[in-house]
Scaffold this active site. Sequence first.
Site, short mmCIF file in Angstrom:
data_model
loop_
_atom_site.label_atom_id
_atom_site.label_comp_id
_atom_site.label_asym_id
_atom_site.label_seq_id
_atom_site.Cartn_x
_atom_site.Cartn_y
_atom_site.Cartn_z
N ASN A 173 0.81 -1.22 0.00
CA ASN A 173 0.00 0.00 0.00
C ASN A 173 0.84 1.27 0.00
O ASN A 173 0.42 2.30 -0.53
CB ASN A 173 -0.99 -0.01 1.17
CG ASN A 173 -0.32 -0.04 2.52
OD1 ASN A 173 0.74 -0.65 2.69
ND2 ASN A 173 -0.93 0.60 3.50
N LYS A 175 12.37 -8.15 1.39
CA LYS A 175 11.33 -8.91 0.70
C LYS A 175 10.15 -7.97 0.50
O LYS A 175 9.36 -7.74 1.41
CB LYS A 175 10.93 -10.12 1.55
CG LYS A 175 10.05 -11.21 0.89
CD LYS A 175 8.90 -10.72 0.15
CE LYS A 175 7.97 -11.77 -0.39
NZ LYS A 175 6.70 -11.10 -0.82
N SER A 179 -0.16 -7.08 7.90
CA SER A 179 -1.33 -7.42 8.71
C SER A 179 -0.92 -7.89 10.10
O SER A 179 0.18 -8.41 10.30
CB SER A 179 -2.14 -8.52 8.02
OG SER A 179 -1.48 -9.77 8.11
N GLU A 220 4.96 -3.07 12.34
CA GLU A 220 3.92 -2.06 12.23
C GLU A 220 2.75 -2.75 11.55
O GLU A 220 2.82 -3.11 10.38
CB GLU A 220 4.43 -0.85 11.42
CG GLU A 220 3.54 0.37 11.54
CD GLU A 220 2.53 0.46 10.42
OE1 GLU A 220 1.33 0.21 10.69
OE2 GLU A 220 2.92 0.77 9.29
N CYS A 248 -3.02 2.13 6.87
CA CYS A 248 -3.20 1.61 8.22
C CYS A 248 -3.66 2.69 9.19
O CYS A 248 -4.26 2.37 10.23
CB CYS A 248 -1.91 0.95 8.71
SG CYS A 248 -0.47 2.02 8.62
N GLU A 271 -10.90 -4.15 10.32
CA GLU A 271 -10.25 -3.11 9.52
C GLU A 271 -10.79 -3.13 8.10
O GLU A 271 -10.91 -4.19 7.48
CB GLU A 271 -8.73 -3.33 9.51
CG GLU A 271 -7.96 -2.22 8.83
CD GLU A 271 -6.45 -2.40 8.93
OE1 GLU A 271 -5.73 -1.40 8.78
OE2 GLU A 271 -6.00 -3.54 9.16
#
Length: 483
Positions: A153, A176, A231, A252, A286, A387
């Site tokens: 994102n 990665k 996630s 995070e 987020c 979420e």
Amino acid sequence: MSQEPVRTLYINGEWRSANGSGSFAVTDPSTTEIIGYASDGGRAETEEAIIAAQAALGPWSSTTAYERAAVLSKAHALLRERHEELAQLLSQEQGKPIRAARTEVTYAGDFLSWFAEEAKRIGGVTIPSARADQRFITMRQPVGVVAAITPWNYPISMITRKLAPALAAGCTAVLKPAAQTPLLAAATIRLFEDAGVPAGVLNMITSQRAAEVGDTLVESPIVRKLTFTGSTAIGKMLAAKAATTLKRVSVELGGHAPFIVMPDADPVRAAKGAALVKFLNTGQACISPNRIYVHRSLYETFLATLEQRVGALKVGKGTTEGVGIGPLIDNRATEKMESQVGDAREKGARVVIGGRRIAVDGLDGENFYAPTVLADVTPEMLISSEETFGPIAAVAPFDDEDEVIRLANDTEYGLAAYLYTNDLSTAIRVTERLKFGMVGVNDINPTSAAAPFGGVKASGLGREGGYEGIDEYLDTKLVGIAV
């Protein structure tokens, strides 16, 4: 399958293909058309990258802070030169509206610039001893090889937010990136390569086999630090596996931000702010507010303004100028929007605007969802606990301060929260009671490379950005000296 060898793995200073030349397609979420291919690395390539990072650690950690700072500053200069090219690729590969893509590229550069300077501020302290013939000093030293796993994102700023402090501290790294955005990741690594980062200091494994690569990184005893953005479920799993080798971990994770409009606030200003932050990156952020609580005395005015602002948003392909809402990343994300709105409708929510998947003229993609406002949302609805990560603003009225704080804190997440009020006492009092790592008071963007970013509870561990950001990559060594 691409006819030419695909080389998006970067190991020990070389661009190479995966063993067996395996690759996967990268698509434009606006059209689902293939825009390129990426190498599909696995366990063997990841192990090679770890070994390369280990070999480069000694020489890189021995460089001076000023030498490392110069490399990061050069990478920042190159990013500025390639700014539009990077923004266009970001918009095409991830779907982000081009204006927001340009903002993100600038934000990514901020981390390069900030941590170039923070490299020069790494220092220890002297500590008094109870003994006259003893002195204590501390040294700050790089933690070692870092595994960095980044999301789709914010596909460039999350890379620099992790790699810039790691390099500034003297660590080496294996990246990665998300399988949805490997082309931009490769373009980002080229910034570091062209800036003079030595072979092995940075390595990258593009892959659609996330579990295989991730497990290889967290199970390796050579890797001493894991930094992950994604996630909560995956973050918990990686942190548990990293515990077997006692790695340093910073994660995070998800968020479920409340947005509170107190009775003394300006409802029009608050609604404009809510529209800006809720629909940023098509809601795929987020820190995006998931639950909007408005005092009942301001409720209808707030909803009317929010509806007007949301109705003016243009939906379309991210690279089209003027578009405010791009596609969601894939069909699964769009189906989640349909599920949450359907559940809310069944349980009594009112759809003020939007509430459906839409087609965009001239595009064949199926990932567009109309920017949506739901009113009269209740805690029993799925959207109140899950979420969203999409363009749905869920609004509910409240009557008193204790009630709204209870509702706001009633979540396992604790990343960001927002508060609109014109009273200083209310601002301080409510902020202190909110159980979140970041609070924006009359401010929809409480983030900066110079400020610590991170949450509490199930939203993560550690901080990124600010002076705290480089601490995540440093160990403290105590030295006792007899004199």
